[in-house]
Structure formats: structure tokens, C-alpha cells
Design an enzyme around this catalytic site. Sequence first.
Site, PDB file in Angstrom:
ATOM      1  N   TYR A 117      -2.833  -1.539   9.778  1.00  0.00           N
ATOM      2  CA  TYR A 117      -2.859  -2.022   8.390  1.00  0.00           C
ATOM      3  C   TYR A 117      -1.543  -1.677   7.686  1.00  0.00           C
ATOM      4  O   TYR A 117      -0.906  -2.540   7.065  1.00  0.00           O
ATOM      5  CB  TYR A 117      -4.038  -1.387   7.661  1.00  0.00           C
ATOM      6  CG  TYR A 117      -4.088  -1.653   6.173  1.00  0.00           C
ATOM      7  CD1 TYR A 117      -4.644  -2.820   5.674  1.00  0.00           C
ATOM      8  CD2 TYR A 117      -3.583  -0.727   5.265  1.00  0.00           C
ATOM      9  CE1 TYR A 117      -4.698  -3.062   4.305  1.00  0.00           C
ATOM     10  CE2 TYR A 117      -3.631  -0.960   3.897  1.00  0.00           C
ATOM     11  CZ  TYR A 117      -4.185  -2.128   3.427  1.00  0.00           C
ATOM     12  OH  TYR A 117      -4.224  -2.369   2.068  1.00  0.00           O
ATOM     13  N   SER A 145       0.838  -1.200   0.000  1.00  0.00           N
ATOM     14  CA  SER A 145       0.000   0.000   0.000  1.00  0.00           C
ATOM     15  C   SER A 145       0.870   1.246   0.000  1.00  0.00           C
ATOM     16  O   SER A 145       1.982   1.237   0.555  1.00  0.00           O
ATOM     17  CB  SER A 145      -0.887   0.003   1.249  1.00  0.00           C
ATOM     18  OG  SER A 145      -1.550   1.237   1.398  1.00  0.00           O
TER      19      SER A 145
END
Length: 257
Positions: free
Chosen positions: A162, A149
Site C-alpha cells: 500500500y 499517506s
Amino acid sequence: MTASQNTARRIAIVTGGSRGLGRNTIIHLARRGVDSVFTYHSNEAEARSAVDAVAAEGARAVALQLDAGNTATFDAFVEQVRGALSTLGATRFDYLVNNAGTSHHTPIAETTEAQVDALYNVHFKGVFFLTQKLLPLINDGGRIINLSSGLTRFAMPGSAPYAAMKGAIEVLTRYFAKEFAERGITANTVAPGAIATDFSGGMVRDNPEINQRVAGFTALGRVGQPDDIGPMIAALLSDENRWVTGQRIEVSGGMLL
């Protein structure tokens, strides 16, 4: 044994392939003549739709159900993979795309241990052990891509657990690249920016305010689309990129440069 010796067509395993970036990836692989075995968590109708979408591109796909965060099921899953490969006329596969994932949007002060454990199980532990279990079935000279990400490069409050898991995946990918190199297997990380899918409840896709905000700090002036990511992954898996390994490649349109 090379892929060409094992089967005339290349085969990819893509986790989370029934929707979003995974679905886009198997479709673009199909356009390059690559068959797929992909996983889905619970939506069988979406999985069947993805199989049909691949068939429309002239390739084949097999959908297998998998909870990517439950390592206790992985041995049985590998046996299912063997069966799926057999239906595709093969005993081994060429590409592994660890794409399956879940989102998280809670400040550190409010995050529970159970939430962190769930993220760890899917985003790190699951990737580690599924790759380990599938290693005997991947062809020498194969390719591994782990999805990360943009949040590992820039910080957005509410995304700490996350992002931290994805940061761990980026380190793990470099170790994959080093340890599997003796078999000619490459490993890279693809790190998308904000993409308009149903991830995070469709937040980027369906919330005009968030969509506009993301577009405002993206150099190319819009949010990402699945078609910005799937073709890039398919291209990275190709022989043209055989000399790329151990890299983190961000595909974000220039977010927060």
C-alpha cells in the site's frame, strides 16, 4: 477558458466521495460554494446521503458509480461525467481529487500477487488513467489533488505494498505538476496520517488500543478526524493556494516526528 468564463460555480470531481475523507471533502467544498461530481463503489444509500449532505450546505452534488480500479470502464464513466456536468450547467470542471482507495495489512512474506495487483489497479493505474481520461474536461487553471499517506514517510510493518503504491503516486503527482503546468493546472499530494474513519475496517476509529497507540506517537496527542482533512483539501484547491504545485503536504498532526 477559465472556470469563471465556463460556469458561475466551481465544480469538483472527487473519487470515493460517499464516505470518509471524500465525503468530508465534498461537504467542505460545498461550504465554499463548490458543486461536486463524486464517485462511489457500491453503497448507493451512502451516496444518496452524501448528495443530501451537500444540498444541506447549499450546493449540488451528483453521485456516479465507479470501480476506480477497472480502467476498462473509464471511457463510459467520462461520458457519465459529461452528463453530470450538463445537469450542473457546465461542460467542464475545475478540481479533481483522486481519493478512492482500499487498505492493506499483510506482511510482505504473506502478500499475494493478486493483492498487489488489486492495490496497483486502484492506487496507481486507476489514478493515472482516470486523470488522463478527464484531462480534456478540466479547465485551464484547474487543480488536481492525489491522496497519499503518512506511510510513505514512516514504515509500519504490514503496509509495504500500500505504501509503495502511494510513494509512486507522490512521484506521479510531481510529473502531473510539470506536464500540466502549461495549462496552468496545479497538482499536489495530500498525505493524511491515521484518521478515524471506516477505512481499514474502522481500525483507528473503533479499536481503543490502536487509537491510543496512534495518539501516543502523534505530536498533537490524538488521532486524526475527517474534519482535519476535508477543510485542508478544500483550502488547497482554492485560489489562495494557486502558487502551490508539485508538493507533498502531510496532514497528520505530527505523527512520528
